[in-house]
Motif scaffolding. Structure first.
Motif, mmCIF file in Angstrom:
data_model
loop_
_atom_site.group_PDB
_atom_site.id
_atom_site.type_symbol
_atom_site.label_atom_id
_atom_site.label_comp_id
_atom_site.label_asym_id
_atom_site.label_seq_id
_atom_site.Cartn_x
_atom_site.Cartn_y
_atom_site.Cartn_z
ATOM 1 N N LYS A 126 0.836 -1.204 0.000
ATOM 2 C CA LYS A 126 0.000 0.000 0.000
ATOM 3 C C LYS A 126 0.871 1.255 0.000
ATOM 4 C CE LYS A 126 -3.425 2.606 2.583
ATOM 5 N NZ LYS A 126 -4.270 2.727 3.784
ATOM 6 N N GLY A 127 1.892 1.274 0.851
ATOM 7 C CA GLY A 127 2.754 2.452 0.940
ATOM 8 C C GLY A 127 3.442 2.766 -0.372
ATOM 9 N N TYR A 128 3.945 1.729 -1.030
ATOM 10 C CA TYR A 128 4.620 1.959 -2.318
ATOM 11 C C TYR A 128 3.640 2.441 -3.380
ATOM 12 C CZ TYR A 128 6.838 1.049 -6.800
ATOM 13 O OH TYR A 128 7.318 1.177 -8.077
ATOM 14 N N LEU A 129 2.487 1.821 -3.457
ATOM 15 C CA LEU A 129 1.499 2.232 -4.460
ATOM 16 C C LEU A 129 1.075 3.683 -4.240
ATOM 17 C CD1 LEU A 129 -0.734 -0.975 -4.582
ATOM 18 C CD2 LEU A 129 0.799 -0.160 -6.390
ATOM 19 N N GLU A 130 0.832 4.048 -2.994
ATOM 20 C CA GLU A 130 0.439 5.435 -2.706
ATOM 21 C C GLU A 130 1.577 6.399 -3.014
ATOM 22 O OE1 GLU A 130 -2.897 4.825 0.825
ATOM 23 O OE2 GLU A 130 -0.787 5.060 1.386
ATOM 24 N N TYR A 131 2.789 6.023 -2.682
ATOM 25 C CA TYR A 131 3.949 6.878 -2.950
ATOM 26 C C TYR A 131 4.125 7.100 -4.450
ATOM 27 C CZ TYR A 131 8.837 8.321 -3.363
ATOM 28 O OH TYR A 131 9.989 8.995 -3.683
ATOM 29 N N LEU A 132 4.104 6.015 -5.220
ATOM 30 C CA LEU A 132 4.326 6.144 -6.662
ATOM 31 C C LEU A 132 3.201 6.926 -7.326
ATOM 32 C CD1 LEU A 132 6.004 5.544 -9.146
ATOM 33 C CD2 LEU A 132 4.896 3.300 -9.298
ATOM 34 N N ARG A 133 1.969 6.687 -6.911
ATOM 35 C CA ARG A 133 0.853 7.440 -7.489
ATOM 36 C C ARG A 133 0.970 8.930 -7.155
ATOM 37 N NH1 ARG A 133 -3.773 5.280 -9.366
ATOM 38 N NH2 ARG A 133 -4.995 6.897 -8.315
ATOM 39 N N ALA A 134 1.422 9.257 -5.960
ATOM 40 C CA ALA A 134 1.596 10.670 -5.597
ATOM 41 C C ALA A 134 2.687 11.315 -6.445
ATOM 42 C CB ALA A 134 1.933 10.785 -4.113
ATOM 43 N N LYS A 135 3.778 10.603 -6.685
ATOM 44 C CA LYS A 135 4.855 11.132 -7.520
ATOM 45 C C LYS A 135 4.389 11.351 -8.954
ATOM 46 C CE LYS A 135 8.402 11.623 -4.799
ATOM 47 N NZ LYS A 135 9.043 12.952 -4.613
ATOM 48 N N ILE A 136 3.632 10.394 -9.463
ATOM 49 C CA ILE A 136 3.125 10.531 -10.837
ATOM 50 C C ILE A 136 2.087 11.650 -10.908
ATOM 51 C CG2 ILE A 136 1.840 9.374 -12.670
ATOM 52 C CD1 ILE A 136 4.751 8.458 -12.431
ATOM 53 N N ARG A 137 1.277 11.829 -9.890
ATOM 54 C CA ARG A 137 0.309 12.934 -9.873
ATOM 55 C C ARG A 137 1.029 14.269 -9.918
ATOM 56 N NH1 ARG A 137 -3.574 14.083 -12.085
ATOM 57 N NH2 ARG A 137 -4.593 12.145 -11.406
ATOM 58 N N GLU A 138 2.090 14.417 -9.124
ATOM 59 C CA GLU A 138 2.891 15.646 -9.164
ATOM 60 C C GLU A 138 3.451 15.870 -10.567
ATOM 61 O OE1 GLU A 138 5.985 15.312 -6.290
ATOM 62 O OE2 GLU A 138 4.627 15.218 -4.565
#
Length: 317
Positions: free
Chosen positions: A260-272
């Motif tokens: 979960k942590g990795y998926l949320e982190y990567l999605r946040a980076k891609i959103r930025e």
């Protein structure tokens, strides 16, 4: 207390971190490692965290079994006939109980290519209907890919799908074990299931959960749906013990951090990156260094970033 202590001792007896650089840990067997009893009656042969290759015989996922007192239930048949037979040989050293059921965690080769061996033993094989469909559609390609890396070790392997399919859950009760094979919702790949043992507070999570190797995101992996399934269904199990699809048995904190942590982190980076007008070409290089210590990082990080970009580019439409 005895139950908790036994689990703690097992956790302490194996390395706390897997590595794709560790050589075969069980040279006398096609299995990458010898099955270990994690909690009473529940064993797992921990696979390499490297990609499948000739040296690990394709045993790069966890092959588990449950000795119930009324028969043995196997979770995953392995990536080749020879692995399924090797696991059965190990089961016979532990118990004289027959194997009464095999479950496939999804439709990938490392879950299903050993099914032929178990079918020859007359053992029922159960999987989610979507996993069965994926293996039926892609089985020839999956088998040929395995043959390329496994060479002579592929001998005897043939395509055999599950003999029983289900949509939501498949439940058996044997001895002190209620074994719930459950499809919680969209996750890593089509037809992903978990094997939940409510009486033991243990989940054999399959590819729902990762922690020692980087999780792969496939072209059809919908990360937003995976996170929703995690929050609404997987967390609701409140499992104490987790045997993930890859890597050593652990707990919810660890798989939560690295799935979960990795998926949320990567999605946040891609959103930025998207909000800044970034391109797909540059998306491959968003910062993922907090997860660079995970095995298969070099193989998967850039692919994962690109695939999440392609998904999120259209999520608001």
């Amino acid at each position: 207390m005895k139950f908790i202590l036994a689990a703690a001792l097992i956790v302490c007896s194996v390395p706390t971190w897997a590595s794709e650089d560790i050589a075969d840990q069980y040279p006398g067997s096609p299995l990458y490692s010898k099955p270990v009893e994690f909690i009473p009656g529940v064993f797992s042969a921990i696979g390499a965290t490297a990609p499948p290759n000739y040296e690990n015989t394709g045993h790069n996922n966890n092959l588990s079994f449950i000795v119930t007192g009324e028969g043995v239930v196997v979770v995953n048949s392995g990536a080749a006939y020879v692995l399924a037979k090797a696991l059965h040989d190990e089961i016979k050293t532990v118990t004289d109980q027959p194997v009464v059921l095999v479950t496939n965690e999804n439709g990938q080769g490392h879950a299903m290519l050993g099914n032929g061996y178990w079918a020859e033993q007359g053992v029922p094989i159960v999987a989610h209907v979507d996993a069965a469909h994926e293996f039926e559609e892609d089985g020839t390609q999956i088998l040929e890919s395995m043959k390329r890396y496994n060479q002579d070790k592929a001998e005897g392997t043939f395509l055999q799908g599950p003999t029983i399919t289900f949509e939501d859950e498949y439940i058996v009760e044997l001895g002190a074990y209620r074994i719930e094979v459950r499809h919680l919702g969209p996750a890593h790949s089509a037809g992903d299931v978990v094997v939940w043992l409510p009486n033991q507070d243990l989940v054999i999570s399959g590819d729902m959960a990762f922690h020692e190797r980087m999780l792969p995101i496939f072209p059809d992996t919908l990360t937003a749906d995976w996170l929703e399934t995690w929050d609404t269904e997987f967390e609701a199990l409140k499992a104490t013990y987790v045997i993930p699809g890859h890597g050593h048995p652990t707990n919810m904190d660890q798989v939560r951090r690295y799935t979960k942590g990795y998926l949320e982190y990567l999605r946040a980076k891609i959103r930025e990156h998207l909000d800044a007008g970034g391109s797909l070409t540059d998306a491959y290089y968003v910062d993922q260094t907090p997860y660079a210590h995970l095995d298969t990082y070099e193989e998967l990080a850039t692919k994962n970033a690109g695939r999440v970009y392609e998904q999120m580019e259209f999520e608001d439409f």
